[in-house]
Design a protein around this motif. Structure first.
Motif, PDB file in Angstrom:
ATOM      1  N   PHE B 212       0.772  -1.186  -0.040  1.00 19.89           N
ATOM      2  CA  PHE B 212       0.005  -0.125   0.044  1.00 19.89           C
ATOM      3  C   PHE B 212       0.826   1.152  -0.025  1.00 19.89           C
ATOM      4  CE2 PHE B 212      -2.565   3.365   2.051  1.00 19.89           C
ATOM      5  CZ  PHE B 212      -3.683   3.159   1.208  1.00 19.89           C
ATOM      6  N   MET B 241      -0.566  -2.855  -7.875  1.00 21.83           N
ATOM      7  CA  MET B 241      -0.802  -1.450  -7.224  1.00 21.83           C
ATOM      8  C   MET B 241      -0.380  -0.518  -8.399  1.00 21.83           C
ATOM      9  SD  MET B 241      -1.884  -1.410  -4.048  1.00 21.83           S
ATOM     10  CE  MET B 241      -3.119  -2.621  -4.969  1.00 21.83           C
ATOM     11  N   PHE B 249      -6.272   6.377 -11.977  1.00 18.34           N
ATOM     12  CA  PHE B 249      -5.954   7.889 -11.955  1.00 18.34           C
ATOM     13  C   PHE B 249      -5.090   8.272 -12.873  1.00 18.34           C
ATOM     14  CE2 PHE B 249      -6.148   5.964  -7.372  1.00 18.34           C
ATOM     15  CZ  PHE B 249      -7.693   6.315  -7.229  1.00 18.34           C
ATOM     16  N   LEU B 263      -1.850   9.507  -3.532  1.00 18.49           N
ATOM     17  CA  LEU B 263      -2.613   9.414  -2.618  1.00 18.49           C
ATOM     18  C   LEU B 263      -2.741  10.594  -1.457  1.00 18.49           C
ATOM     19  CD1 LEU B 263      -2.192   5.776  -1.283  1.00 18.49           C
ATOM     20  CD2 LEU B 263      -3.729   6.709  -2.904  1.00 18.49           C
ATOM     21  N   PHE B 274     -17.361   1.068  -7.060  1.00 17.28           N
ATOM     22  CA  PHE B 274     -17.653   0.277  -5.727  1.00 17.28           C
ATOM     23  C   PHE B 274     -18.149   0.878  -4.650  1.00 17.28           C
ATOM     24  CE2 PHE B 274     -13.528   2.217  -5.336  1.00 17.28           C
ATOM     25  CZ  PHE B 274     -13.616   2.512  -3.750  1.00 17.28           C
TER      26      PHE B 274
ATOM     27  N   HIS C  81     -10.135  12.372  -0.495  1.00 16.20           N
ATOM     28  CA  HIS C  81      -8.871  11.568  -0.384  1.00 16.20           C
ATOM     29  C   HIS C  81      -9.242  10.035   0.095  1.00 16.20           C
ATOM     30  CE1 HIS C  81      -6.021  14.983  -0.511  1.00 16.20           C
ATOM     31  NE2 HIS C  81      -6.742  15.640   0.088  1.00 16.20           N
ATOM     32  N   ARG C  83     -11.641   8.392  -0.767  1.00 25.65           N
ATOM     33  CA  ARG C  83     -11.999   7.466  -2.168  1.00 25.65           C
ATOM     34  C   ARG C  83     -10.915   6.900  -2.802  1.00 25.65           C
ATOM     35  NH1 ARG C  83     -15.841  10.628  -6.009  1.00 25.65           N
ATOM     36  NH2 ARG C  83     -14.129  11.687  -6.367  1.00 25.65           N
ATOM     37  N   ARG C  84      -9.647   7.689  -2.998  1.00 25.57           N
ATOM     38  CA  ARG C  84      -8.584   7.236  -3.585  1.00 25.57           C
ATOM     39  C   ARG C  84      -7.858   6.070  -2.934  1.00 25.57           C
ATOM     40  NH1 ARG C  84      -4.726  10.925  -7.431  1.00 25.57           N
ATOM     41  NH2 ARG C  84      -6.618  11.135  -8.980  1.00 25.57           N
ATOM     42  N   ARG C  85      -7.728   6.216  -1.515  1.00 29.32           N
ATOM     43  CA  ARG C  85      -7.247   5.477  -0.590  1.00 29.32           C
ATOM     44  C   ARG C  85      -8.073   3.882  -0.819  1.00 29.32           C
ATOM     45  NH1 ARG C  85      -7.285   8.799   4.263  1.00 29.32           N
ATOM     46  NH2 ARG C  85      -5.482  10.345   3.626  1.00 29.32           N
ATOM     47  N   TRP C  86      -9.120   3.982  -0.831  1.00 30.68           N
ATOM     48  CA  TRP C  86     -10.276   2.926  -0.755  1.00 30.68           C
ATOM     49  C   TRP C  86      -9.829   2.183  -1.953  1.00 30.68           C
ATOM     50  CZ3 TRP C  86     -15.261   5.435   1.078  1.00 30.68           C
ATOM     51  CH2 TRP C  86     -15.045   5.988   2.118  1.00 30.68           C
ATOM     52  N   THR C  87     -10.003   3.056  -3.121  1.00 32.07           N
ATOM     53  CA  THR C  87     -10.041   2.412  -4.475  1.00 32.07           C
ATOM     54  C   THR C  87      -8.399   1.451  -4.399  1.00 32.07           C
ATOM     55  OG1 THR C  87     -10.862   4.223  -5.490  1.00 32.07           O
ATOM     56  CG2 THR C  87      -9.474   2.801  -6.871  1.00 32.07           C
ATOM     57  N   VAL C  88      -7.392   1.807  -4.013  1.00 28.92           N
ATOM     58  CA  VAL C  88      -6.175   1.187  -4.122  1.00 28.92           C
ATOM     59  C   VAL C  88      -6.079   0.086  -3.115  1.00 28.92           C
ATOM     60  CG1 VAL C  88      -3.810   1.473  -3.700  1.00 28.92           C
ATOM     61  CG2 VAL C  88      -4.837   3.375  -4.918  1.00 28.92           C
ATOM     62  N   PHE C  89      -6.690   0.355  -1.801  1.00 25.71           N
ATOM     63  CA  PHE C  89      -6.402  -0.583  -0.856  1.00 25.71           C
ATOM     64  C   PHE C  89      -7.460  -1.747  -1.010  1.00 25.71           C
ATOM     65  CE2 PHE C  89      -6.816  -2.346   3.649  1.00 25.71           C
ATOM     66  CZ  PHE C  89      -5.556  -2.631   3.718  1.00 25.71           C
ATOM     67  N   ARG C  90      -8.608  -1.514  -1.601  1.00 27.08           N
ATOM     68  CA  ARG C  90      -9.737  -2.329  -1.983  1.00 27.08           C
ATOM     69  C   ARG C  90      -8.913  -3.288  -3.107  1.00 27.08           C
ATOM     70  NH1 ARG C  90     -13.627  -2.537  -5.728  1.00 27.08           N
ATOM     71  NH2 ARG C  90     -15.266  -3.744  -5.352  1.00 27.08           N
ATOM     72  N   ALA C  91      -8.530  -3.031  -4.051  1.00 27.12           N
ATOM     73  CA  ALA C  91      -7.894  -3.560  -4.979  1.00 27.12           C
ATOM     74  C   ALA C  91      -6.412  -4.739  -4.382  1.00 27.12           C
ATOM     75  CB  ALA C  91      -6.997  -2.509  -6.001  1.00 27.12           C
ATOM     76  N   LEU C  92      -6.011  -3.930  -3.414  1.00 28.42           N
ATOM     77  CA  LEU C  92      -4.769  -4.774  -2.595  1.00 28.42           C
ATOM     78  C   LEU C  92      -5.275  -5.840  -2.165  1.00 28.42           C
ATOM     79  CD1 LEU C  92      -1.776  -5.062  -2.079  1.00 28.42           C
ATOM     80  CD2 LEU C  92      -2.144  -3.289  -0.288  1.00 28.42           C
ATOM     81  N   PHE C 105     -17.763  -0.412   0.916  1.00 28.36           N
ATOM     82  CA  PHE C 105     -17.534   1.136   1.192  1.00 28.36           C
ATOM     83  C   PHE C 105     -18.917   1.916   0.781  1.00 28.36           C
ATOM     84  CE2 PHE C 105     -13.542  -0.823   0.271  1.00 28.36           C
ATOM     85  CZ  PHE C 105     -12.831  -0.279   1.236  1.00 28.36           C
TER      86      PHE C 105
END
Lengths: 656, 276, 149
Positions: B212, B241, B249, B263, B274, C81, C83-92, C105
Motif C-alpha cells: 500500500f 498496485m 487515476f 494518495l 464500488f 482523499h 475514496r482514492r485510498r479505498w480504491t487502491v486498498f480495496r484492489a490490494l 464502502f
C-alpha cells in the motif's frame, strides 16, 4: 493507573427496555481499569450529572464513559460536568447504546451483548485519551475586504459601523464595481447610482474604513485572527493627499480617444482619467501605457495645468504589509466574452451588444445620456431583440450554470426601452423565465403586460445583416416553427463568469475554487459565507452568480461572521488538531499536499548554532480543523490527531 | 568507444574536476553474471566501474543514505529508466535535491547496455514518457491476471503460502529507494499496527502495508524481489498496485520531479464504481 | 451447524454524515441487524487502512467504511482523499484474496437513516451467506497457539 467511571443510563425506558442494564453494569464492572460502574434513570438530569461529578471527585477518576445516547446529543453536557468536577473534559467518551443500539434492535440479548461491546471498546479508548486544552489564538480585530463593489462596500460598512477597523482594497481607480455601471435596478427600477454613490461616499469617509484603490493583494500569510496581507499600491502618478479632483488635468489631456473600460468602449476617456464622474475617490490616475509623457518624455500638460502640483511622474508602486484578523473576498465577476457565439455576430456587427452595453446606453450618466441609440449610427432602434442565455446553461459552448440575473435584467431592459422608445418593439428569445425572488415574477409580468415585452420561447440560431437590418433567425418552440425578426439592435444576455485571474488569486490567498473559478464556500448549504480556510469569508458574485440583494445579504452575513470572531480578543478552538512527531517525520510533505486547509507547513529544526538539522512538517493549530486526512496518509505514522489518536482507535478496535 | 569506457572516462573527469564527490556505479560481483555496487571517490578507482547487461540493480537507493547529500556536493549515479523515475519520486517527496544528482543514464537492450542522453533528471523526460507509453510489464500482468481469475479463497491460499515464508528480514525494505522513512510503520509499537513476529498474520499485514505504501511510488525495479531470501513474488503485488493507480487515476510513478503523490491528491471525478 | 452463523461486522464511519445517519435510523426507530459495531472518526479522511486489518484480526467477518457523499464532506475534501485510498486498498485486498464482498464502502448522509439500516441488513445477510472469514481468522489462531510455546 486508569480509574475509569462508567455510567449506564436507562434513558427512562428508552435504553433499559431493550438493554439489560444490570447485566451491562455487571460485565463492565469486571473490565480492567473500571473503578466504578453504576446505572441511573437519567444521567443527563441534574441529579444524574451530580452522581457523575461526585464519583469523579470521590474516586479520583481518570476517565469517564457515559453509556447513554449519541455523543452528538450529550457529549457537551457531560464534558461540562467532568470539567466542573475537576476532570479534563476531554477525558470523556459517550457509548452510544440508545440511537445505535436499544432503539434499532429487537432482541434484548443481542442488544445487551452489543451494548457491552460498545461500552467496553470506549472504556479502552478513554483509557488512552489525553487531557486537552482548548487552543487559544489571539485575534487582530481588523478586517480586510478585497473588492470594492457593492458586496465589498456593504461588508466594510457593516464591520466598520460595529466599531472595527476595515481596510477596503480595490484594484480599479474607484470603488463601485459593476453596480456603478448599471442604469436602473430590478425590480424597483431605482437608479443604481442613486442608491450606490451614497454608500461609496460613506465608505470612503467612514473613520474606521481605510480605502485603498488602485491596489492589489500580493500575498496572504498567516491564519485566522492573524493574517499578514501584502498589498501593492499601484503608482497613480497623482498625489492622493493633495489632489482636489477639480478635473482640469482631464480636460486638458490631449490623448482623448481611448475607449473607456467603464463605458464598455461606447465612450472615450483620456490618458489621465477617473473611470466615471462619480468616482470615489475622485482622484484621477494616469494610464501609463497611453500617456504621451511616459512614451516620449514630452507633453506633461497635466502637470503644467495642475495648480497645486499634484502630478508626480516619479511615483512608484509601493507594497504595504497589513495585519488583519479576517478577510472578506468580494472580488466580483466578469461578463463572458461573447465572441464564442460567432453566429450571433458579436464583434462583427456594431449593433450586436451585451447587456452591460445596454446598461450604459440606458444610463443617464452614460455616453448617450440615457437615450437608446444604436452604436453603429446613433439612430434610435425601432426593434430590439434580446437573446437570453447567450452563454449560460450551454454546456457545449458556454457555461453549464444559470447566471441567475439575466432573466431579470433582460425584462428590465425591455421595460426601460419601452419607457424610452414608446413606438419600439421588443422580442426576447428565452429558454425559461427564472424570476424567483421578492417582487421578481411580478416584475417580469409587468414587462409583458404593461410594457409589451415580446417573449418568444426558443433559441436563436443566427444573426446576420441584410439591407441594413439585423436578421435574427430562431425558433418559436411554443408555436413549433421558425421565426425571423428584423432588428435594429440585438442585446445578448451574456453569462456571468469569474474574474479571469480568479483561480490564480484563490491559490495566492489559499482558498478553494470550482471548475469555473468561482470560490468555494466551506459548505454549500450550512456554511455558505465561510471558506474552508478559517478566517476568510466570501461575499458577492465571486462565489456564484448573484444579483444585488443576494450580494448585499451575503456581505452582511460575512460581516456578522467577522464581528462574531472579533467579539473576543482570543479565539478558543476545539483542541482536536493534528500533531507531528518531529523525531520520526521523514519530510516527504505528503501531508502538506493532502491537507485541505493549508494548515501544515515545513519547519526547520536547528542545532544550537542555528544549523538546519532536518526539516519536518508542522501543523498550525490555528488553521487545522481536525479532519485527520494527514494522519492516514503518513506512512511512518508521524502525525496524529488529538482526540482520535492512533492509540485510541487501535485500543477501541482491539476491544471489539 | 564502448559505453563502459565512455562512462569510466566521464566519471573520472567529473571526479578530477570536483564536479562530483562520489560516483555510484556497478562493479564485478561474486560470479560472472552478478554485479555489485561500487562507490568511487577518485579518478583512478573508475577502472573498477563495469557496465553491461548484468547491471540491473536500482542504485538510486544509495542516495538516501542519511547525510550523503547534506553537504550540498554532487553525486553521480548509474541509472536505468526505473532508477531515473526513482530520482523523480525522491525529488518530488523532498528526499533529495535533483540538482545534486548527476545521472549516467543507460538502458539494457538485448542484453547490452546502451547509453541514454542527459545528465540531470529533467533531461530524461522523454525516456520516462516512453516507459509509460510502453506500459507495465506484460509478464507480471499475465501472472496478475492468472491470480485474478482464480477464486478469492485460492488467491488467499496462494499468498498465505507465499507470506508464510517471510522471515521479516526486511531486505525488501532495505533495498527499496522508497523506504526512506526514519521510522518504519512496522517499528511503531505504540500502537503496534503490525505484528512483528514472523507468523503468517504479521507477514500478511507487513506485506499488505508495504504494498500500500508503494502504490503510485514503485517503479518496478525488482529490487525487493531479487533481495527476498525466500523468493516471495513481491514485484507482483507492487505491479498490481501500479496497475491500479494507472487505470484508476492515470498515474505513473516518477513522471517528474514535481509530481504530486497519488494518495495525497484527488480529482472530484475519480472513479468510484464500488461505493454503495 | 445448528445455529445460524452471526457475522461480526465493524463499521468505520465519519461523525458528520454516516454516524449521524445511524443516529437518525435510531431516532426513527428503524430496526436492523445487531451485528454491526460502529467506530466513530471525525472524517473518512482519518480512516486508515490499518483499521480494516485490525478489525479482521479481531474476528470481523465484514467491514464497512462509510462517510459523506462526494461534495458534502464537512472537511470539504476528506472523503475525496479517502475514496482514492479505498480504491487502491480495496484492489490490494482483493488481490491478496480478501474477498471484496467482505470489505464494503458507502456514502451515507446524515439524512439517510433508512439507507444505513438497509445497508446493515443487506450487508449482514451477504456476510451470513459467505460464512465466517475463517481463512483470515486462522492466521490469528496460529499466533495464539505459537505464543503458548
Amino acid at each position: 493507573m486508569a480509574k475509569i467511571g462508567v455510567f449506564v443510563c436507562h434513558c427512562g425506558e428508552n435504553i433499559a427496555s431493550m438493554v439489560d442494564t444490570a447485566n451491562l453494569v455487571a460485565a463492565i464492572s469486571e473490565h480492567p481499569g473500571v473503578e466504578i460502574c453504576t446505572e441511573y434513570k437519567y444521567f443527563c438530569s441534574d441529579p444524574g450529572q451530580e452522581t457523575v461529578k461526585r464519583a469523579v471527585r470521590e474516586h479520583n477518576l481518570t476517565g469517564v464513559v457515559v453509556a447513554a445516547c449519541s455523543p452528538r446529543m450529550h457529549e457537551q453536557t457531560f464534558r461540562k460536568a467532568c470539567a466542573e468536577a475537576g476532570l479534563n473534559p476531554y477525558m470523556l467518551e459517550l457509548a452510544n447504546i440508545r440511537e445505535q443500539c436499544s432503539w434499532v434492535h429487537t432482541d434484548k440479548d443481542e442488544a445487551t451483548a452489543k451494548a457491552i461491546e460498545i461500552t467496553r471498546s470506549l472504556v479502552e479508548k478513554v483509557k488512552r485519551n489525553n487531557e486537552l486544552q482548548p487552543i487559544s489564538v489571539p485575534v487582530t480585530r481588523r478586517a480586510m475586504v478585497i473588492g470594492g463593489g457593492i458586496a465589498g462596500i456593504q461588508a466594510a460598512l457593516d464591520i466598520a459601523s460595529a466599531g472595527r477597523e476595515v481596510v477596503l482594497v480595490e484594484r480599479e481607480p474607484s470603488i463601485g464595481g459593476h453596480m456603478s455601471q448599471i442604469s436602473e435596478t430590478f425590480p424597483t427600477l431605482d437608479c443604481s447610482q442613486c442608491i450606490l454613490t451614497p454608500r461609496m461616499v460613506e465608505a470612503v469617509q467612514h473613520p474606521n474604513i481605510t480605502v485603498m484603490t488602485y491596489s492589489e493583494v500580493e500575498s496572504v500569510d498567516g491564519y485566522i485572527g492573524n493574517f499578514t496581507v501584502k498589498v501593492r499600491r499601484k503608482a497613480r502618478y497623482v498625489r492622493m493627499e493633495t489632489c482636489t479632483g477639480c478635473g482640469d488635468c482631464i480636460q486638458k489631456c490631449p490623448v482623448k480617444k481611448i475607449p473607456s473600460e467603464f463605458e464598455c468602449g461606447l465612450g472615450n476617456r483620456t490618458a489621465i482619467y477617473t473611470p466615471f464622474a462619480q468616482a470615489v475617490p475622485n482622484v484621477p490616475v494616469i494610464d501609463r501605457s497611453r500617456c504621451t509623457y511616459f512614451k516620449n518624455g514630452k507633453c506633461a500638460i497635466c502637470k503644467k495645468t495642475c495648480q497645486i502640483d499634484s502630478i508626480d511622474f516619479d511615483q512608484q508602486d509601493t507594497i504595504e504589509s497589513i495585519e488583519v484578523g479576517a478577510i472578506v473576498v468580494a472580488t466580483g465577476f466578469q461578463v463572458q466574452d461573447t465572441s464564442l457565439y460567432g453566429e450571433y455576430g458579436y464583434g462583427r456587427y456594431k449593433d450586436v451588444i451585451t447587456g452591460l452595453h445596454f446598461e450604459r446606453l440606458a444610463s443617464a450618466s452614460g455616453p448617450t445620456a440615457g437615450k437608446i441609440k444604436r452604436p453603429s449610427d446613433g439612430k434610435e432602434p425601432e426593434t430590439v431583440v434580446f437573446i437570453q442565455c447567450a452563454g449560460s446553461r450551454d454546456a457545449a459552448k458556454g457555461v453549464k450554470y444559470c447566471s441567475k440575473i439575466c432573466c431579470m435584467y433582460t425584462a428590465k431592459h425591455a421595460m426601460l426601452y419601452a419607457h424610452k422608445v414608446h413606438h419600439g418593439t421588443t422580442k426576447i428569445f428565452y429558454m425559461d423565465i427564472r424570476a424567483a425572488g421578492k417582487g421578481y415574477d411580478e416584475f417580469t409580468r409587468r414587462a409583458i403586460e404593461e410594457d409589451q415585452a415580446g417573449y418568444v420561447r426558443g433559441r436563436v440560431s443566427k444573426v446576420f445583416e441584410q439591407n441594413g437590418k439585423l436578421i435574427v433567425r430562431g425558433v418559436d418552440m411554443l408555436l413549433g416553427r421558425p421565426v425571423e425578426v428584423e432588428a435594429d439592435m440585438v442585446v445578448l444576455a451574456t453569462a456571468m463568469v469569474p474574474q479571469p485571474d480568479a483561480k490564480e488569486f484563490a491559490k495566492k490567498i489559499g482558498i478553494g475554487y470550482d471548475e469555473y473559478g468561482f470560490f468555494n464556500e466551506a459548505h454549500l448549504k450550512l456554511r455558505p459565507v465561510e471558506t474552508a480556510t478559517a478566517g476568510i469569508y466570501l461575499a458577492g458574485a465571486c462565489q456564484s452568480p448573484k444579483d444585488i440583494p443576494d450580494s448585499v445579504a451575503q456581505a452582511s452575513a460575512a460581516a456578522a461572521k467577522i464581528l462574531g470572531l472579533f467579539s473576543r480578543e482570543h479565539l478558543e478552538r476545539e483542541p482536536v488538531v493534528a500533531l507531528v512527531s518531529d523525531s520520526t517525520c521523514a519530510g516527504c510533505w505528503g501531508c502538506v499536499t493532502a491537507c485541505p486547509y493549508n494548515a501544515i507547513d515545513r519547519r526547520d529544526i536547528t542545532d544550537r548554532n542555528g544549523n538546519v538539522i532536518k526539516r519536518v512538517a508542522s501543523v498550525n493549530p490555528g488553521l487545522c480543523q481536525g479532519c485527520g486526512t494527514c494522519v492516514s496518509f503518513c506512512r511512518s505514522n508521524s502525525i496524529d490527531l488529538a482526540g482520535f489518536t492512533e492509540k485510541q482507535i487501535f485500543a477501541e478496535v482491539m476491544a471489539l | 568507444m564502448g559505453i563502459q569506457v565512455q562512462f569510466r572516462k566521464e566519471a573520472a573527469e567529473l571526479l578530477s574536476s570536483g564536479a562530483v564527490k562520489l560516483v555510484i556505479g556497478y562493479g564485478e560481483g561474486s560470479t560472472p553474471e552478478r554485479r555489485r555496487p561500487v562507490f568511487v571517490r577518485t579518478p583512478a578507482e573508475t577502472e573498477r566501474l563495469v557496465l553491461d547487461g548484468a547491471c540491473v540493480a536500482n542504485l538510486s537507493t544509495y542516495l538516501i543514505s542519511e547525510g550523503l547529500l547534506s553537504d550540498g556536493k554532487n553525486v553521480a549515479v548509474f541509472l536505468k529508466p526505473d532508477g531515473i523515475r526513482s530520482i523523480n519520486i525522491l525529488a518530488a517527496e523532498a528526499q533529495l535535491n535533483p540538482e545534486q544528482v548527476v545521472i549516467f543514464g543507460f538502458d539494457i537492450e538485448n542484453g547490452e547496455a546502451r547509453p541514454l542522453a542527459g545528465r540531470k533528471a529533467s533531461d530524461f523526460t522523454q525516456v520516462v514518457e516512453a516507459a509509460k507509453a510502453a506500459g507495465l510489464s506484460p509478464e507480471l500482468q499475465k501472472e496478475a491476471e492468472r491470480l485474478d481469475h482464480i477464486s478469492a479463497a485460492e488467491r488467499f491460499e496462494y499468498w498465505k503460502e507465499q507470506f508464510s515464508k517471510c522471515i521479516k528480514c526486511y531486505a525488501c525494505r532495505q533495498v527499496c529507494p522508497m523506504c526512506y522513512c526514519r521510522r518504519c510503520i512496522v517499528d511503531v509499537n505504540q500502537p503496534q499496527w503490525i505484528n512483528t513476529s514472523s507468523h503468517t498474520l504479521g507477514n500478511f499485514e507487513w506485506n499488505i502495508v508495504r504494498a500500500f505504501h508503494l502504490a503510485g511510488r514503485c517503479v518496478a525495479c525488482g529490487g525487493c524481489d531479487r533481495s527476498c531470501p525466500v523468493n516471495i513474488p513481491l514485484r507482483l503485488i507492487n505491479h498490481r498496485m501500479a496497475k491500479e493507480v494507472l487505470d484508476a487515476f492515470d498515474y505513473y510513478a516518477g513522471e517528474s520531479t514535481d509530481q504530486k503523490p497519488v494518495l495525497a491528491t484527488f480529482r472530484q471525478d475519480d472513479p468510484e464504481t464500488f461505493i454503495l | 451447524m445448528s445455529e445460524p452463523f452471526e457475522p461480526k461486522i465493524v463499521a468505520f464511519v465519519c461523525t458528520y454524515c454516516t454516524y449521524a445517519g445511524a443516529d437518525l435510523a435510531g431516532t426513527s426507530r428503524m430496526k436492523y441487524a445487531s451485528n454491526v459495531r460502529i467506530v466513530r472518526l471525525p472524517c473518512t479522511g482519518r480512516i486508515s487502512p490499518m483499521f480494516i486489518l485490525k478489525a479482521l484480526q479481531k474476528g470481523a467477518d465484514g467491514v464497512l467504511v462509510s462517510g459523506c457523499h462526494p461534495g458534502d464532506c464537512h472537511f470539504a475534501q476528506g472523503n475525496y482523499h479517502a475514496r482514492r485510498r479505498w480504491t487502491v486498498f480495496r484492489a490490494l485486498l482483493a488481490f491478496t484474496g480478501i474477498p471484496e464482498q467482505r470489505i464494503r464502502f458507502s456514502w451515507i448522509s446524515a439524512a439517510e437513516g433508512a439507507k444505513f439500516a438497509e445497508l446493515i441488513n443487506s450487508l449482514t445477510e451477504d456476510i451470513r451467506k459467505l460464512g465466517p472469514f475463517e481463512q483470515y481468522h486462522e492466521l490469528q489462531t496460529v499466533i495464539e497457539t505459537q505464543s503458548t510455546y
